[in-house]
Design a protein around this motif. Structure first.
Motif, PDB file in Angstrom:
ATOM      1  N   ALA A 129      -4.320   9.075 -13.475  1.00 43.47           N
ATOM      2  CA  ALA A 129      -4.587   7.841 -14.047  1.00 43.47           C
ATOM      3  C   ALA A 129      -4.690   6.802 -12.799  1.00 43.47           C
ATOM      4  N   GLU A 130      -5.840   6.033 -13.094  1.00 47.13           N
ATOM      5  CA  GLU A 130      -5.843   4.713 -12.084  1.00 47.13           C
ATOM      6  C   GLU A 130      -4.820   4.004 -12.037  1.00 47.13           C
ATOM      7  N   PRO A 131      -4.266   3.522 -10.939  1.00 44.52           N
ATOM      8  CA  PRO A 131      -3.163   2.633 -10.702  1.00 44.52           C
ATOM      9  C   PRO A 131      -3.725   1.284 -11.541  1.00 44.52           C
ATOM     10  N   THR A 132      -2.343   0.871 -12.018  1.00 45.27           N
ATOM     11  CA  THR A 132      -2.374  -0.540 -12.756  1.00 45.27           C
ATOM     12  C   THR A 132      -2.017  -1.593 -11.590  1.00 45.27           C
ATOM     13  N   VAL A 133      -3.064  -2.601 -11.193  1.00 46.73           N
ATOM     14  CA  VAL A 133      -2.691  -3.515 -10.095  1.00 46.73           C
ATOM     15  C   VAL A 133      -2.637  -4.895 -10.515  1.00 46.73           C
ATOM     16  N   VAL A 134      -1.518  -5.519 -10.178  1.00 47.76           N
ATOM     17  CA  VAL A 134      -1.198  -7.042 -10.830  1.00 47.76           C
ATOM     18  C   VAL A 134      -1.078  -7.918  -9.361  1.00 47.76           C
ATOM     19  N   ALA A 135      -1.957  -8.936  -9.697  1.00 50.16           N
ATOM     20  CA  ALA A 135      -1.955 -10.021  -8.671  1.00 50.16           C
ATOM     21  C   ALA A 135      -1.352 -11.306  -9.425  1.00 50.16           C
ATOM     22  N   VAL A 136      -0.382 -11.943  -8.359  1.00 52.54           N
ATOM     23  CA  VAL A 136       0.309 -13.230  -8.842  1.00 52.54           C
ATOM     24  C   VAL A 136       0.259 -14.239  -7.972  1.00 52.54           C
TER      25      VAL A 136
ATOM     26  N   ALA B 141      -0.118  -9.016   8.861  1.00 56.48           N
ATOM     27  CA  ALA B 141       1.049  -8.019   8.494  1.00 56.48           C
ATOM     28  C   ALA B 141       2.376  -8.321   8.791  1.00 56.48           C
ATOM     29  N   ALA B 142       2.638  -9.351   9.679  1.00 56.85           N
ATOM     30  CA  ALA B 142       4.025  -9.761   9.735  1.00 56.85           C
ATOM     31  C   ALA B 142       4.531 -10.845   8.796  1.00 56.85           C
ATOM     32  N   LEU B 143       3.456 -11.287   7.813  1.00 57.49           N
ATOM     33  CA  LEU B 143       3.930 -12.495   6.932  1.00 57.49           C
ATOM     34  C   LEU B 143       3.937 -11.559   5.434  1.00 57.49           C
ATOM     35  N   VAL B 144       3.842 -10.487   5.594  1.00 57.78           N
ATOM     36  CA  VAL B 144       4.077 -10.014   4.238  1.00 57.78           C
ATOM     37  C   VAL B 144       5.220  -8.938   4.009  1.00 57.78           C
ATOM     38  N   GLY B 145       5.998  -9.188   2.995  1.00 59.54           N
ATOM     39  CA  GLY B 145       7.138  -8.287   2.917  1.00 59.54           C
ATOM     40  C   GLY B 145       6.701  -7.211   1.859  1.00 59.54           C
ATOM     41  N   VAL B 146       7.166  -6.078   2.081  1.00 62.56           N
ATOM     42  CA  VAL B 146       6.712  -4.777   1.363  1.00 62.56           C
ATOM     43  C   VAL B 146       7.790  -4.105   0.852  1.00 62.56           C
ATOM     44  N   ALA B 147       8.075  -3.665  -0.471  1.00 62.67           N
ATOM     45  CA  ALA B 147       8.945  -2.914  -1.045  1.00 62.67           C
ATOM     46  C   ALA B 147       8.059  -1.698  -1.723  1.00 62.67           C
ATOM     47  N   ALA B 148       8.285  -0.273  -1.249  1.00 55.50           N
ATOM     48  CA  ALA B 148       7.492   0.735  -1.663  1.00 55.50           C
ATOM     49  C   ALA B 148       8.381   1.946  -1.881  1.00 55.50           C
ATOM     50  N   GLY B 149       8.224   2.756  -3.109  1.00 60.49           N
ATOM     51  CA  GLY B 149       8.655   3.991  -3.310  1.00 60.49           C
ATOM     52  C   GLY B 149       7.927   5.223  -2.665  1.00 60.49           C
ATOM     53  N   ALA B 150       7.855   6.229  -3.588  1.00 58.41           N
ATOM     54  CA  ALA B 150       6.991   7.349  -3.164  1.00 58.41           C
ATOM     55  C   ALA B 150       5.688   7.169  -3.079  1.00 58.41           C
ATOM     56  N   ARG B 151       5.159   7.660  -2.067  1.00 59.70           N
ATOM     57  CA  ARG B 151       3.554   7.081  -1.964  1.00 59.70           C
ATOM     58  C   ARG B 151       2.746   8.281  -2.642  1.00 59.70           C
ATOM     59  N   SER B 152       3.183   9.346  -2.919  1.00 58.95           N
ATOM     60  CA  SER B 152       2.292  10.200  -3.741  1.00 58.95           C
ATOM     61  C   SER B 152       1.447   9.735  -4.800  1.00 58.95           C
ATOM     62  N   ARG B 153       1.988   8.638  -5.719  1.00 53.51           N
ATOM     63  CA  ARG B 153       1.448   8.149  -6.652  1.00 53.51           C
ATOM     64  C   ARG B 153       0.250   7.221  -6.709  1.00 53.51           C
ATOM     65  N   LEU B 154       0.113   6.642  -5.244  1.00 56.00           N
ATOM     66  CA  LEU B 154      -0.847   5.709  -5.088  1.00 56.00           C
ATOM     67  C   LEU B 154      -1.636   6.352  -3.993  1.00 56.00           C
ATOM     68  N   PRO B 155      -3.130   6.660  -4.355  1.00 50.22           N
ATOM     69  CA  PRO B 155      -3.786   7.186  -3.094  1.00 50.22           C
ATOM     70  C   PRO B 155      -4.325   5.959  -2.359  1.00 50.22           C
ATOM     71  N   GLY B 156      -4.732   6.138  -0.947  1.00 49.36           N
ATOM     72  CA  GLY B 156      -5.455   5.292  -0.124  1.00 49.36           C
ATOM     73  C   GLY B 156      -4.732   4.028   0.058  1.00 49.36           C
ATOM     74  N   PRO B 157      -5.226   3.056   0.385  1.00 47.87           N
ATOM     75  CA  PRO B 157      -4.561   1.691   0.761  1.00 47.87           C
ATOM     76  C   PRO B 157      -3.614   1.444  -0.243  1.00 47.87           C
ATOM     77  N   LEU B 158      -3.627   1.750  -1.545  1.00 41.88           N
ATOM     78  CA  LEU B 158      -2.780   1.397  -2.728  1.00 41.88           C
ATOM     79  C   LEU B 158      -1.158   1.848  -2.179  1.00 41.88           C
ATOM     80  N   GLY B 159      -1.415   3.102  -1.307  1.00 39.76           N
ATOM     81  CA  GLY B 159       0.030   3.677  -1.044  1.00 39.76           C
ATOM     82  C   GLY B 159       0.514   3.496   0.021  1.00 39.76           C
ATOM     83  N   ALA B 160      -0.205   2.894   1.067  1.00 36.26           N
ATOM     84  CA  ALA B 160       0.094   2.373   2.525  1.00 36.26           C
ATOM     85  C   ALA B 160       1.250   1.577   2.484  1.00 36.26           C
ATOM     86  N   ARG B 161       2.132   1.791   3.574  1.00 35.43           N
ATOM     87  CA  ARG B 161       3.281   0.914   3.520  1.00 35.43           C
ATOM     88  C   ARG B 161       2.739  -0.256   4.627  1.00 35.43           C
TER      89      ARG B 161
END
Length: 331
Positions: free
Chosen positions: A9-16, A311-331
């Motif tokens: 399935a294509e990932p569901t992406v949300v912007a706020v 990059a230094a201005l963004v806080g990222v929290a991520a789980g397993a990368r396998s679900r999200l291909p390409g840039p969507l899964g980059a940490r």
């Protein structure tokens, strides 16, 4: 895809995008369609608590999208973003847990405004609302000017314009300042133009918002020809243009003419926008409209990941990368 291979399935992406006036959300779902939602913002007058991280409103805005399953990626640009990257990571982790998302990115709304305007390319953005900030990037590094709040800065902001307008009204009443139509506007805005009104403002839980809201009256008076209001708007335009030029000083010192966009609710005023454009052009900037806003910038951040400059201005929290291909899964 080979026969028997499972469909991914294509990932569901949300912007706020979150500010004082509201929290807006947009989702891109598997069909490619966009779904929109909203929740209250960070205004004390609208129920937000002092010092709030805005997390509750973000969760409510995402819930209002009524997605069939938790989103894969959520990108948040908020005026309440903590200062340090570690604190932004903590907020991202809290949101990830509450939303059930695979990956959450949190940054300040100035960054998403820049990404909406330039999509990672060089330029400087001035954001003028209740507060004011200028953010410049050459694509690899960035520099910010102002955004220090109404006591220490926010030159040219709604608080600066509204405060100058209210002071002008009281000064005119005292005979210290020139006559101005802002006297009657201030009387309506504060429920009077005397000691009781002044005391109510000083004792209010949200004086900054009350003062900033008066900027609309000052801008309107300037457009109607009030000279006192016109001088206030001209000063604000100079302050905002100066912030932009200071943020882009490295580019200007190299003989370049960086692109510049001015965004935010105040810039809807023709008087302020025109004066800003004139002054910023004099300082060597090339002013043009922003092709997209902060919500589009948050979506760009979600789908491409943080550009090197931010990059230094963004806080990222991520789980397993396998679900999200390409840039969507980059940490």
């Amino acid at each position: 895809m080979t026969v028997g291979e499972p469909t991914v399935a294509e990932p569901t992406v949300v912007a706020v995008d979150q500010g004082k006036s509201g929290t807006r959300a947009e989702a891109r779902v598997e069909s490619g369609a966009s779904v929109h939602g909203a929740a209250p913002g960070l205004s004390l007058a609208r129920g937000s608590e002092l010092g709030s991280t805005g997390a509750d409103a973000v969760v409510d805005a995402v819930a209002s999208l009524r997605l069939p399953r938790p989103p894969d990626v959520v990108s948040v640009g908020t005026t309440a973003a903590p200062e340090s990257q570690d604190a932004r990571r903590e907020l991202a982790a809290e949101l990830r847990a509450r939303l059930g998302a695979e990956r959450v990115l949190v940054t300040e709304d100035a960054v998403t405004a820049h990404l909406g305007a330039f999509r990672g390319a060089p330029g400087v953005v001035v954001s003028a609302g209740t507060g004011a900030i200028a953010l410049w990037s050459d694509g690899q590094t960035c520099a910010r000017v102002d955004g220090w709040g109404p006591i220490l800065g926010d030159h040219g902001s709604g608080v600066a314009i509204g405060g100058a307008g209210l002071r002008a009204a009281f000064s005119a009443m005292d005979g210290r300042g020139a006559p101005t139509s802002l006297m009657e506007s201030a009387r309506r805005h504060l429920g009077g133009l005397g000691l009781d009104a002044a005391r109510r403002l000083h004792a209010a839980a949200n004086p900054t918002e009350i003062i900033s809201d008066f900027a609309v009256d000052v801008l309107r008076a300037a457009e109607e020809g009030d000279q006192v209001a016109g001088a206030i708007v001209a000063r604000a335009a100079t302050d905002l243009a100066t912030s932009a030029a200071l943020a882009a000083r490295l580019s200007l010192a190299a003989g370049e003419h960086p692109r510049c966009c001015a965004v935010g609710q105040l810039m809807r005023s023709p008087a302020l926008r025109s004066a800003f454009t004139e002054r910023a052009t004099e300082l060597g900037l090339v002013v043009g409209p922003a092709p997209a806003g902060s919500l589009a910038g948050a979506m760009f951040l979600a789908t491409t990941g943080p550009p090197p400059a931010f990059a230094a201005l963004v806080g990222v929290a991520a789980g397993a990368r396998s679900r999200l291909p390409g840039p969507l899964g980059a940490r």
